[in-house]
Design a protein around this motif. Structure first.
Motif: not given
Length: 146
Positions: A10-20, A83-93, A107-114
Motif C-alpha cells: 500500500p502507499p506509505l501514508n495509506a490509512p489502516p483497515l482492520v478486517l473482523l 482505523t476503519a473496520v470491516v466486520g462480517m457477522s460477529l465481526g460486524g457486531w 474512522t469508518g465502518l463497513a458492516l456485512l450482515c452484522p
C-alpha cells in the motif's frame, strides 16, 4: 493475523483497515479480498478472540467491555491509533460495539450482515422444537421410570 502485501504494497501514508471475520471462522475468511483493499489501505485481517485460529480459546463476554479492551490491545500491537473496520457477522457486531464504545478510534465502518443487530427472529422449526410444551414433554420422557 494476516498482513497485507500479497501483490503491491500500500502507499506509505495509506490509512489502516482492520478486517473482523464472523463466528466459527478465522482471518483466512478475507484471503481473497486483502489484495484489493491493500491497494488503498494498510490492511490487517485479525482472528477474533475466542474463535478458531491463532486467538485465545475462550470468547470474552459480549455484554461487557472485554471485547473492546481486546481490540484496544490489537490496535496498540499494530501501532494504530485510529482505523476503519470491516466486520462480517460477529465481526460486524464487534466493529459496531467498538465504534459505540470508542467512537474517537474509528474512522469508518463497513458492516456485512452484522450479528445481533435488530430484532432477532427464530424459524418456526426452532419455535416448535423448543417451545415450553416441547421441553416439558422432553424432560418428562427423560425421567427414569420406577
Amino acid at each position: 493475523m494476516e498482513r497485507s502485501g500479497h501483490d503491491v504494497p500500500p502507499p506509505l501514508n495509506a490509512p489502516p483497515l482492520v478486517l473482523l471475520h464472523g463466528s466459527g471462522a478465522n482471518s483466512s475468511t478475507w484471503r481473497g479480498d486483502i489484495a484489493s483493499w491493500s491497494r488503498d489501505f494498510r490492511t490487517y485481517s485479525v482472528d477474533l478472540v475466542g474463535e478458531p485460529g491463532g486467538s485465545a480459546p475462550a470468547r470474552p463476554k459480549l455484554n461487557s467491555d472485554a471485547v473492546a479492551l481486546w481490540l484496544d490491545d490489537v490496535r496498540a500491537g499494530l501501532g494504530i491509533s485510529r482505523t476503519a473496520v470491516v466486520g462480517m457477522s460477529l465481526g460486524g457486531w464487534t466493529a459496531l460495539d467498538y465504534a459505540v464504545r470508542r467512537p474517537d478510534r474509528i474512522t469508518g465502518l463497513a458492516l456485512l450482515c452484522p450479528g445481533g443487530v435488530g430484532k432477532q427472529r427464530y424459524g418456526w422449526i426452532l419455535k416448535e422444537r423448543y417451545s415450553p410444551g416441547c421441553w416439558a414433554a422432553t424432560l418428562s420422557a427423560a425421567q427414569p421410570r420406577p
